[in-house]
Design an enzyme around this catalytic site. Structure first.
Site, PDB file in Angstrom:
ATOM      1  CD1 TRP A 190      -2.574   1.856   0.495  1.00 51.42           C
ATOM      2  CD2 TRP A 190      -1.257   2.451   2.198  1.00 51.42           C
ATOM      3  NE1 TRP A 190      -2.882   3.143   0.834  1.00 51.42           N
ATOM      4  CE2 TRP A 190      -2.086   3.535   1.868  1.00 51.42           C
ATOM      5  CE3 TRP A 190      -0.321   2.599   3.246  1.00 51.42           C
ATOM      6  CZ2 TRP A 190      -2.030   4.764   2.545  1.00 51.42           C
ATOM      7  CZ3 TRP A 190      -0.265   3.812   3.915  1.00 51.42           C
ATOM      8  CH2 TRP A 190      -1.109   4.875   3.570  1.00 51.42           C
ATOM      9  CD  GLU A 231      -4.705  -1.562   1.882  1.00 57.00           C
ATOM     10  OE1 GLU A 231      -3.564  -1.889   2.275  1.00 57.00           O
ATOM     11  OE2 GLU A 231      -5.611  -1.194   2.654  1.00 57.00           O
ATOM     12  CE  LYS A 233      -6.312   5.815   2.636  1.00 56.66           C
ATOM     13  NZ  LYS A 233      -5.385   5.794   3.759  1.00 56.66           N
ATOM     14  CG  ASP A 269      -8.824  -0.913   4.196  1.00 57.74           C
ATOM     15  OD1 ASP A 269      -9.897  -0.507   4.676  1.00 57.74           O
ATOM     16  OD2 ASP A 269      -7.749  -0.877   4.819  1.00 57.74           O
ATOM     17  CG  HIS A 272      -8.775   1.966   1.786  1.00 60.25           C
ATOM     18  ND1 HIS A 272      -7.528   1.518   1.423  1.00 60.25           N
ATOM     19  CD2 HIS A 272      -8.661   2.392   3.057  1.00 60.25           C
ATOM     20  CE1 HIS A 272      -6.692   1.643   2.435  1.00 60.25           C
ATOM     21  NE2 HIS A 272      -7.356   2.168   3.446  1.00 60.25           N
ATOM     22  CG  HIS A 296      -6.268  -4.539   4.738  1.00 62.07           C
ATOM     23  ND1 HIS A 296      -5.320  -3.537   4.646  1.00 62.07           N
ATOM     24  CD2 HIS A 296      -5.575  -5.703   4.792  1.00 62.07           C
ATOM     25  CE1 HIS A 296      -4.121  -4.088   4.639  1.00 62.07           C
ATOM     26  NE2 HIS A 296      -4.240  -5.392   4.714  1.00 62.07           N
ATOM     27  CG  ASP A 304      -9.322   4.973   5.566  1.00 67.26           C
ATOM     28  OD1 ASP A 304      -9.764   3.918   6.034  1.00 67.26           O
ATOM     29  OD2 ASP A 304      -8.155   5.127   5.185  1.00 67.26           O
ATOM     30  CG  ASP A 306      -7.928   2.661   9.528  1.00 67.56           C
ATOM     31  OD1 ASP A 306      -8.094   1.565   8.979  1.00 67.56           O
ATOM     32  OD2 ASP A 306      -7.406   3.641   8.952  1.00 67.56           O
ATOM     33  CG  ASP A 336      -5.669  -1.831   7.938  1.00 67.85           C
ATOM     34  OD1 ASP A 336      -5.060  -1.356   8.918  1.00 67.85           O
ATOM     35  OD2 ASP A 336      -5.590  -1.347   6.793  1.00 67.85           O
TER      36      ASP A 336
HETATM   37  C1  RNT Z   1      -3.866   2.568   4.829  1.00 68.36           C
HETATM   38  C2  RNT Z   1      -4.041   1.132   4.491  1.00 68.36           C
HETATM   39  C3  RNT Z   1      -2.953   0.232   4.979  1.00 68.36           C
HETATM   40  C4  RNT Z   1      -2.517   0.549   6.388  1.00 68.36           C
HETATM   41  C5  RNT Z   1      -1.486  -0.390   6.944  1.00 68.36           C
HETATM   42  C6  RNT Z   1      -0.839   0.143   8.164  1.00 68.36           C
HETATM   43  O1  RNT Z   1      -4.960   3.319   4.522  1.00 68.36           O
HETATM   44  O2  RNT Z   1      -5.279   0.688   4.955  1.00 68.36           O
HETATM   45  O3  RNT Z   1      -3.359  -1.080   4.857  1.00 68.36           O
HETATM   46  O4  RNT Z   1      -3.595   0.601   7.254  1.00 68.36           O
HETATM   47  O5  RNT Z   1      -0.580  -0.698   5.968  1.00 68.36           O
HETATM   48 ZN    ZN Z   2      -5.645  -1.428   4.706  1.00 65.32          ZN
END
Ligand code: RNT
Ligand code: ZN
Length: 430
Positions: A190, A231, A233, A269, A272, A296, A304, A306, A336
Site C-alpha cells: 500500500w 491495496e 484507496k 480495504d 477505502h 482488510h 477512513d 480505522d 486493519d
Molecule cells: C492505509 C491502508 C494500509 C494501512 C497499513 C498500516 O490506509 O489501509 O493497509 O492501514 O498498511
Molecule cells: Zn488497509
C-alpha cells in the site's frame, strides 16, 4: 467458567442446533468450517503503527491513530506479549500481519531497502512456537523518503528506486516467512501517494507507479512461499484530491497481471471507498476474474478512520458474500484498524471475535433455501428467510464455539484483559 455455566451454554447450543436444523442448517458443519478460518491480526494495532525503527519517524502517509490510552507496546517483546494475550482470547488458530517497520535490527540503523530476513527471525521463532502464519507489508510511509507524499510514483527516480528496492526486499522476507512456516505469506503493498489539491496530471504518476510495480514484481516467487497483493484507496489525510493507487488502478493492474499468468492479489480495504460504498457487493464482481483476494476488514466512521471492527450490517454483508460465494479458500482475511483510545489488546480481541462471529452467522444462513426461493422468483420467501435468519440464535452457537475452543465465553473475555492491564500495561511508562 463454572460447571453451571458450561451446562447452560451446552443447553442453549442444543436448542439452537435444533432451531437451525429445522431451517436445514447443520451447526456442526458450520463450526467445523469456522474452525478452519485463520484471520490475519495486524501487529500495528498494538503500538499505533509506530514500529521499532531507531529513528522513530512520526506516523505519516495520511493515516492516523488517535487517542493516548496508556500501556502501548514499546518494543518487540512487549508487542509479542500483548499479542499472546490477545490470541488467548480469540477462538481458533490465527495469523499475524507484520509491517517492515517492525524489524528487529539490534539497535543498528538498517535502511529499509537493505532489510533482510534475519531482521525478522525473532518474529519467525515466535510464530513457529505459537502456530501463527505470518503475512507482511512493506512500509512506504513514516520515512524521510516519503516526505514529499510520493513513493513508488515519485517523479524523482532516486525515490522510486529506494522504494522499489524496499518492496523487493520485503517480498523476499515474505518468502522467508512462507518457507520457514510452511504457509505462504501475503505481502501487501500500500502506498500513500497523492495530492491534497487538484492535480494537473493524473496520468503521469500512475504510469510511474505501474512501471515501479512491474519492477517490484519482476522476479517470480513460488506462490507456496509468498503471494503479492496491492491495496487501493480513495483518499488519505492530505491526499484528498487524488490518490495514485486508486481502486480502479489496481483492479485493472491485477486483472492484467493475472491474465498474463502471474499471480497478484487485489486487496480491498473496507474503509477505502466512499462512506456509503461497501465492499460486499464488489466480491462477486471481482472474483469471477481474479483468482484470489486480500481483505482488510476495517470500519470507517465518516471517513477512513480505522475504528475497531464491530458486529454490524457492513461486516455481516461481507461475511455473507464470502460464504455464499464459497470464496473461503480464495479470500485472505486480515484486520486493519488502529484505535489508541481504548485498551489495545481488547481492540484486537473485539475486532477478531466480531469478525469470526459474523463469519459464523454467515455460515449459519439457510443458503440453499434462499437460493431456491430466489431462483424460483419467490421473493416473499426470500425476504422472510432473510429476516428470520437475523433473529436466529447464532449467539448460542458462538458461545458454544468459544467454550469448545477453550476461550472465554461472552463478556468474560474482558476479565483477563483487565488483569493484564493492571499487571502489565499499567507498568509501562508512556
Ligand atoms: C492505509 C491502508 C494500509 C494501512 C497499513 C498500516 O490506509 O489501509 O493497509 O492501514 O498498511
Ligand atoms: Zn488497509
Amino acid at each position: 467458567m463454572d460447571k453451571l455455566n458450561e451446562q447452560a451454554i451446552q443447553m442453549a447450543y442444543d436448542l439452537a442446533k435444533a432451531r437451525y436444523a429445522a431451517l436445514g442448517v447443520d451447526t456442526e458443519r458450520a463450526l467445523a468450517t469456522l474452525s478452519s478460518i485463520s484471520l490475519s491480526l495486524h501487529c500495528w494495532q498494538g503500538d499505533d503503527v509506530s514500529g521499532f525503527e531507531t529513528s522513530g519517524e512520526a506516523l505519516s502517509g495520511g493515516i492516523a491513530a488517535t487517542g493516548n490510552y496508556p500501556g502501548k507496546a514499546r518494543n518487540p517483546s512487549e508487542l509479542r506479549a500483548d499479542l499472546d494475550q490477545a490470541y488467548r482470547l480469540i477462538p481458533g488458530s490465527h495469523r499475524l500481519n507484520l509491517h517492515a517497520i517492525y524489524a528487529e535490527t539490534g539497535g543498528k540503523k538498517v535502511s529499509r531497502d537493505q532489510l533482510q530476513p534475519e531482521h525478522f527471525s525473532a518474529w519467525v521463532d515466535w510464530a513457529r512456537a505459537n502456530h501463527h502464519g505470518l503475512d507482511f507489508n512493506p512500509t512506504l510511509f513514516s520515512h524521510p523518503m516519503a516526505a514529499s507524499g510520493f513513493t513508488l510514483s515519485s517523479y524523482d527516480p532516486g525515490v522510486r528506486r529506494f522504494w522499489i528496492d524496499h518492496c523487493v526486499a520485503c517480498r523476499k522476507i515474505g518468502a522467508y516467512f512462507g518457507q520457514q512456516l510452511g504457509t505462504p505469506a501475503v505481502t501487501n503493498i500500500w502506498i500513500p501517494d497523492g495530492y491534497k489539491d487538484t492535480p494537473a496530471d493524473r496520468l503521469a504518476p500512475r504510469a510511474l507507479l505501474k512501471e515501479s510495480l512491474d519492477q517490484v514484481l519482476a522476479e517470480p516467487i513460488d506462490p507456496r512461499l509468498n503471494l503479492d497483493a496491492v491495496e487501493g484507496k480513495l483518499f488519505g489525510l492530505g491526499a484528498e484530491s487524488y490518490t495514485v493507487g486508486s481502486h480502479e488502478f489496481y483492479l485493472a493492474y491485477t486483472a492484467a497481471r493475472n491474465a498474463a499468468g502471474s499471480r497478484l492479489l487485489l486487496c480491498l480495504d473496507s474503509g477505502h471507498f466512499h462512506p456509503t460504498e461497501t465492499i460486499a457487493d464488489k466480491l462477486s464482481a471481482v472474483m469471477l476474474t481474479l483468482p484470489e483476494l486480500l481483505l482488510h476488514v476495517s470500519r470507517g466512521v465518516r471517513w477512513d478512520s480505522d475504528h475497531v471492527v464491530i458486529y454490524n450490517d457492513d461486516l455481516l454483508a461481507i461475511t455473507q458474500e464470502i460464504v455464499r460465494g464459497n470464496y473461503l479458500s480464495r479470500i485472505h482475511i486480515g484486520l486493519d484498524y488502529f484505535d489508541a483510545s481504548i485498551n489495545r489488546v481488547a481492540a484486537w480481541v473485539m475486532g477478531a471475535r466480531n469478525t469470526l462471529h459474523a463469519l459464523l452467522a454467515a455460515l449459519l444462513e439457510p443458503v440453499e433455501k434462499l437460493r431456491v426461493a430466489e431462483k424460483t422468483g419467490d421473493f416473499t420467501t426470500r425476504l422472510a428467510l432473510l429476516e428470520e435468519a437475523k433473529g436466529m440464535p447464532s449467539g448460542a452457537v458462538w458461545d458454544y464455539y468459544c467454550l469448545q475452543k477453550g476461550v472465554p465465553v461472552g463478556l468474560s473475555f474482558l476479565d483477563p484483559i483487565k488483569q493484564y492491564e493492571a499487571k502489565i500495561l499499567a507498568q509501562r511508562a508512556i
